[in-house]
Design an enzyme around this catalytic site. Structure first.
Site, PDB file in Angstrom:
ATOM      1  N   HIS A 145       0.860  -1.186   0.000  1.00 52.32           N
ATOM      2  CA  HIS A 145       0.000   0.000   0.000  1.00 52.32           C
ATOM      3  C   HIS A 145       0.891   1.228   0.000  1.00 52.32           C
ATOM      4  O   HIS A 145       1.640   1.473   0.954  1.00 52.32           O
ATOM      5  CB  HIS A 145      -0.895  -0.004   1.232  1.00 52.32           C
ATOM      6  CG  HIS A 145      -1.720   1.244   1.372  1.00 52.32           C
ATOM      7  ND1 HIS A 145      -2.727   1.572   0.485  1.00 52.32           N
ATOM      8  CD2 HIS A 145      -1.673   2.262   2.278  1.00 52.32           C
ATOM      9  CE1 HIS A 145      -3.275   2.718   0.852  1.00 52.32           C
ATOM     10  NE2 HIS A 145      -2.650   3.164   1.918  1.00 52.32           N
ATOM     11  N   LYS A 163      -0.039  10.746   0.993  1.00 52.95           N
ATOM     12  CA  LYS A 163       0.775  10.176  -0.094  1.00 52.95           C
ATOM     13  C   LYS A 163       0.237  10.587  -1.457  1.00 52.95           C
ATOM     14  O   LYS A 163       1.003  10.985  -2.347  1.00 52.95           O
ATOM     15  CB  LYS A 163       0.793   8.638   0.027  1.00 52.95           C
ATOM     16  CG  LYS A 163       1.384   8.112   1.328  1.00 52.95           C
ATOM     17  CD  LYS A 163       1.457   6.604   1.350  1.00 52.95           C
ATOM     18  CE  LYS A 163       0.094   5.932   1.310  1.00 52.95           C
ATOM     19  NZ  LYS A 163      -0.724   6.242   2.504  1.00 52.95           N
ATOM     20  N   ASP A 179      -1.961   3.861  -4.429  1.00 59.34           N
ATOM     21  CA  ASP A 179      -2.740   3.002  -3.534  1.00 59.34           C
ATOM     22  C   ASP A 179      -2.173   1.586  -3.457  1.00 59.34           C
ATOM     23  O   ASP A 179      -1.722   1.143  -2.403  1.00 59.34           O
ATOM     24  CB  ASP A 179      -4.216   2.956  -3.937  1.00 59.34           C
ATOM     25  CG  ASP A 179      -5.061   2.266  -2.875  1.00 59.34           C
ATOM     26  OD1 ASP A 179      -4.866   2.576  -1.680  1.00 59.34           O
ATOM     27  OD2 ASP A 179      -5.887   1.409  -3.222  1.00 59.34           O
ATOM     28  N   ARG A 194      19.746  13.481  10.210  1.00 59.30           N
ATOM     29  CA  ARG A 194      20.182  14.881  10.138  1.00 59.30           C
ATOM     30  C   ARG A 194      21.368  15.088   9.203  1.00 59.30           C
ATOM     31  O   ARG A 194      21.510  16.154   8.601  1.00 59.30           O
ATOM     32  CB  ARG A 194      20.561  15.379  11.545  1.00 59.30           C
ATOM     33  CG  ARG A 194      19.422  15.373  12.557  1.00 59.30           C
ATOM     34  CD  ARG A 194      18.367  16.403  12.215  1.00 59.30           C
ATOM     35  NE  ARG A 194      18.887  17.750  12.283  1.00 59.30           N
ATOM     36  CZ  ARG A 194      18.904  18.491  13.403  1.00 59.30           C
ATOM     37  NH1 ARG A 194      18.432  17.987  14.537  1.00 59.30           N
ATOM     38  NH2 ARG A 194      19.373  19.721  13.371  1.00 59.30           N
TER      39      ARG A 194
END
Length: 311
Positions: free
Chosen positions: A143, A164, A182, A248
């Protein structure tokens, strides 16, 4: 994961093949393994290690060998070949090579499809193997959303409602391409490469909450969509957690496992005001640079004289 098969009908559509004889509809004849075979040794009388499930390709060498045999010896060799009931026997170079009359007789006798192609043997084998590897590859459905950004295939994962599809729309508006929304069908085409596509019945469609279903190819043109793409980076969208340490520097690369293949992975926190489309574009370019051997974090540490910290 189960065992997959591809019909001869689909192969003839995707590869340059003509039908000489078929015992039934090509849709009913299946190929279950991606390897193909040139049965030169088998025709010469060596019957060990012969895989009858493979497509059998007869090229210039095999046909010339058969033409030099006596009619009796040629019939015997071909009888052994067709008697193995392979999915099909394919004769290459159809402009210069004609199937022997015995081939049609034996194809009818054993119910084996006889095909021909105008391609050279190597070209035909390459085309067949490419199609078979794709059609028969182990696969899994995830998905998510698959987009192509600057040539990089990015698989976007995340909880339902995280954004998304909206992100995919924004990327398409910025000139990138949608592959699947999807449900993303992921296939292991090699031991190092995963290729993603959309199920045919929902291809090019996106569901936007509050708007409904939209067809990206119709809205933005066929240049905004793509049938399939290799997965180069996995991005997981998640709600911002102030207590979590996010990437980071980019010194260390995390990986996401898909069917035993490790794909570079990063988690991107979602919060109001973040321009995720720009973030994904930057992630795509950065991932490409890393594949080419450049790492910005390593260069910065080098400039600061901290190269030893890399070891």
């Amino acid at each position: 994961m189960g065992t997959f098969a591809v019909s001869l009908n689909k192969l003839t559509e995707k590869v340059s093949l003509d039908v000489v004889y078929t015992p039934c509809e090509l849709e009913k004849i299946s190929v279950e393994i991606a390897e193909v075979n040139r049965p030169g040794l088998f025709l010469a009388g060596y019957y060990e290690y012969f895989d009858k499930l493979r497509l059998q390709i007869l090229g210039l060498a095999e046909m010339n060998f058969l033409s030099e045999q006596t009619p009796e010896r040629r019939y015997e060799a071909l009888d052994h070949l067709f008697g193995q009931n392979p999915p099909a026997v394919i004769v290459c170079r159809s402009e210069e090579l004609e199937p022997f009359p015995e081939m049609l007789e034996l194809a009818q006798k054993y119910g084996v499809a006889l095909l021909r192609s105008n391609e050279t043997t190597c070209t035909l084998m390459g085309s067949l193997i490419t199609v078979l590897n794709m059609e028969l590859a182990p696969r899994v459905t995830r998905h998510g959303v698959l987009v192509e950004v600057y040539g990089e295939g990015i698989l976007i994962l995340g909880d339902s409602g995280i954004g998304k599809s909206e992100l995919a729309i924004e990327l398409v508006k910025r000139g990138h391409r949608l592959v699947a929304d999807d449900a993303v069908e992921l296939r292991k085409v090699t031991n190092r490469r995963i290729r993603g596509t959309a199920p045919e019945n929902i291809r090019h469609f996106i569901e936007l909450r509050g708007v409904g279903l939209v067809n990206i190819a119709r809205l933005y043109g066929v240049g905004a969509v793509k049938l399939s793409e290799s997965v180069d980076l996995v991005v997981e969208l998640e709600a911002w957690d102030p207590h979590k340490n996010y990437q980071r520097t980019g010194l260390e690369t995390e990986f996401y496992d898909i069917l035993g293949v490790s794909i570079p992975y990063t988690a991107i926190p979602v919060s109001p005001g973040r321009n995720l489309a720009v973030v994904l574009e930057t992630a795509a370019i950065n991932n490409r640079q890393k594949k080419m051997g450049y790492n910005a974090a390593r260069e910065l540490l080098s400039r600061l004289g901290l190269e030893d910290d890399l070891n």
